[in-house]
Design an enzyme around this catalytic site. Structure first.
Site, PDB file in Angstrom:
ATOM      1  N   ASP A  74      50.859  36.711  33.338  1.00  0.00           N
ATOM      2  CA  ASP A  74      51.551  36.497  32.066  1.00  0.00           C
ATOM      3  C   ASP A  74      53.036  36.842  32.223  1.00  0.00           C
ATOM      4  OD1 ASP A  74      52.071  36.095  29.408  1.00  0.00           O
ATOM      5  OD2 ASP A  74      51.041  37.891  28.693  1.00  0.00           O
ATOM      6  N   ASP A 106      56.490  34.045  33.125  1.00  0.00           N
ATOM      7  CA  ASP A 106      57.689  33.940  32.284  1.00  0.00           C
ATOM      8  C   ASP A 106      58.951  34.239  33.083  1.00  0.00           C
ATOM      9  OD1 ASP A 106      56.163  33.303  30.076  1.00  0.00           O
ATOM     10  OD2 ASP A 106      57.321  34.584  28.735  1.00  0.00           O
ATOM     11  N   TYR A 132      43.268  41.879  29.199  1.00  0.00           N
ATOM     12  CA  TYR A 132      43.397  41.215  27.898  1.00  0.00           C
ATOM     13  C   TYR A 132      42.039  40.986  27.245  1.00  0.00           C
ATOM     14  CZ  TYR A 132      48.306  40.170  29.013  1.00  0.00           C
ATOM     15  OH  TYR A 132      49.636  40.260  29.329  1.00  0.00           O
ATOM     16  N   ASP A 158      55.172  44.875  41.637  1.00  0.00           N
ATOM     17  CA  ASP A 158      56.562  45.289  41.410  1.00  0.00           C
ATOM     18  C   ASP A 158      57.488  44.630  42.433  1.00  0.00           C
ATOM     19  OD1 ASP A 158      54.962  46.794  43.069  1.00  0.00           O
ATOM     20  OD2 ASP A 158      55.900  48.712  42.639  1.00  0.00           O
ATOM     21  N   LYS A 161      48.078  45.185  42.439  1.00  0.00           N
ATOM     22  CA  LYS A 161      48.611  46.555  42.453  1.00  0.00           C
ATOM     23  C   LYS A 161      47.549  47.416  43.133  1.00  0.00           C
ATOM     24  CE  LYS A 161      51.767  49.581  41.112  1.00  0.00           C
ATOM     25  NZ  LYS A 161      53.131  49.603  41.668  1.00  0.00           N
TER      26      LYS A 161
END
Ligand code: NAD
Length: 341
Positions: free
Chosen positions: A236, A240, A137, A212, A179
């Site tokens: 992020d 959520d 980001y 994942d 990851k």
């Protein structure tokens, strides 16, 4: 001495949920509140979402309590026009808030609101610790007529400090999410987290989970997690996803912390312009954000727990605002919580 709190009520339902939160805090201790225009309200008054004066006041406070910003009045596609959300980014950057904490603990009285079956969310009590100021980001961006790129970067120091924050929460398991089978930043992340754990926190259980797999486990076995430690973009998305375990956005608080200086405490939800001004906003996420401020910002653990118990007690007694399927207004919800403090 009174704790100095800068309050940023912001827009929409912001002022309607901030005022009752101050009543709750006043019932618990000695606070000096200083309100500043922020977000859309600050754009209207000063032409910018966050003024230098407001940022300076925040820096000098013991903690910053924020309600919500934004609304259709300030929605624009003009890239040069000021936007309320710029205030949030400016605050995070200006206060060096690199750690975002989101506790997720579905309350028994609201199990029915969760999209998951009650037996699956029973006992879930986890915290997502998201790195907030690094990664993709914040990396440099390019754009040509034929393509675009976003750079993802992490330094050893950035990973060390967020890892320490996660291990220091005092939970017995930390799941570090990355990851590492694909990304170089994730391989560095895994190495650094492993070293910080071995050198400073070896009594805590550490596991590494690919993102994942973590997304899958969050819905299949959420009770497995204690602390989920992860980088900015994964955090992020996963925070959520984790938030939805509780089934209601009006219930979720968050804390953003730096090393020294004040933290920022705010509900996860936005300014809910669709219900603003009607006296029906659910103030509970705001109360729980005040509880996080008491615990993580002011070291007032007993008072923090008192707020959390009062909220839970009010829900057990049947309190339901319209977003939870009931008809209690903001004021009635506030009374029910205050009665239990
Ligand atoms: P939102 O969270 O404001 O609202 C989503 C839905 O949830 C709406 O139906 C709303 O009525 C309801 N809701 C939210 N909080 C509630 C509460 N406390 N009580 C009862 N119902 C509640 O998200 P949105 O509609 O996508 O965004 C509205 C504005 O808020 C936008 O301008 C957006 O940019 C801004 N926003 C701000 C923040 C923030 O200040 N941190 C976060 C998200 C969105």
């Amino acid at each position: 001495m009174a704790h100095r709190i800068v309050t940023l009520s912001g827009d929409g339902i912001g002022p309607e949920i901030m005022a009752p939160a101050l009543e709750v805090l006043n019932a618990l201790g000695d606070f000096q509140f200083e309100e500043h225009a922020f977000g859309g309200a600050s754009i209207d008054a000063h032409g910018t979402a966050l003024t230098d004066e407001t940022l300076a006041a925040c820096r000098q406070a013991d903690a910053v309590l924020l309600a919500a910003v934004g609304g259709p009045k300030w929605d624009t596609t003009d890239p040069h026009a000021p936007r309320p959300e710029q205030g949030l980014l400016g605050l995070r950057k200006g206060l060096g808030l690199y750690a975002n904490l989101r506790p997720v603990r579905p309350l028994r009285a609201l199990y029915g609101a969760s999209p998951l079956r009650p037996e699956r969310i029973e006992g879930v009590d986890l915290i997502v610790v998201r790195e907030l100021t690094g990664g993709i980001y914040f990396g440099s961006k390019t754009r040509t007529p034929d393509g675009a790129s976003d750079l993802c970067e992490y330094s050893v120091a950035e990973i060390e400090r967020i890892a320490r924050r996660a291990f220091s929460l005092g939970r017995n398991r930390v799941s570090s999410v990355d990851k590492a089978n694909v990304l170089e930043t994730s391989r560095l992340w895994r190495e650094v987290v492993t070293r910080v754990h071995a050198e400073e926190f070896s009594e805590i259980e550490l596991e590494h989970v690919l993102v994942d797999n973590a997304a899958m486990q969050l819905v299949s076995a959420p009770g497995h997690f204690g602390v989920i430690l992860t980088e900015n973009m994964f955090g992020d998305i996963l925070s959520d996803e984790a938030a939805m375990l509780t089934g209601s956005i009006g219930m979720l608080p968050s804390a953003s912390l730096g090393d020294a200086g004040p933290g920022l405490f705010e509900p996860v939800h936005g300014s809910a312009p669709d219900i603003a001004g009607r006296g029906v906003a659910n103030p509970l996420a705001m109360f729980l954000s005040a509880a996080l401020m008491l615990r993580h910002g002011l070291a007032m653990n007993a008072e923090a727990s008192a707020v959390e118990s009062a909220v839970e007690g009010a829900l057990d007694a049947g309190l339901r605002t319209p977003d939870l399927g009931g008809d209690a207004g903001t004021e009635q919800a506030t009374r029910l919580v205050l009665d239990r403090l």
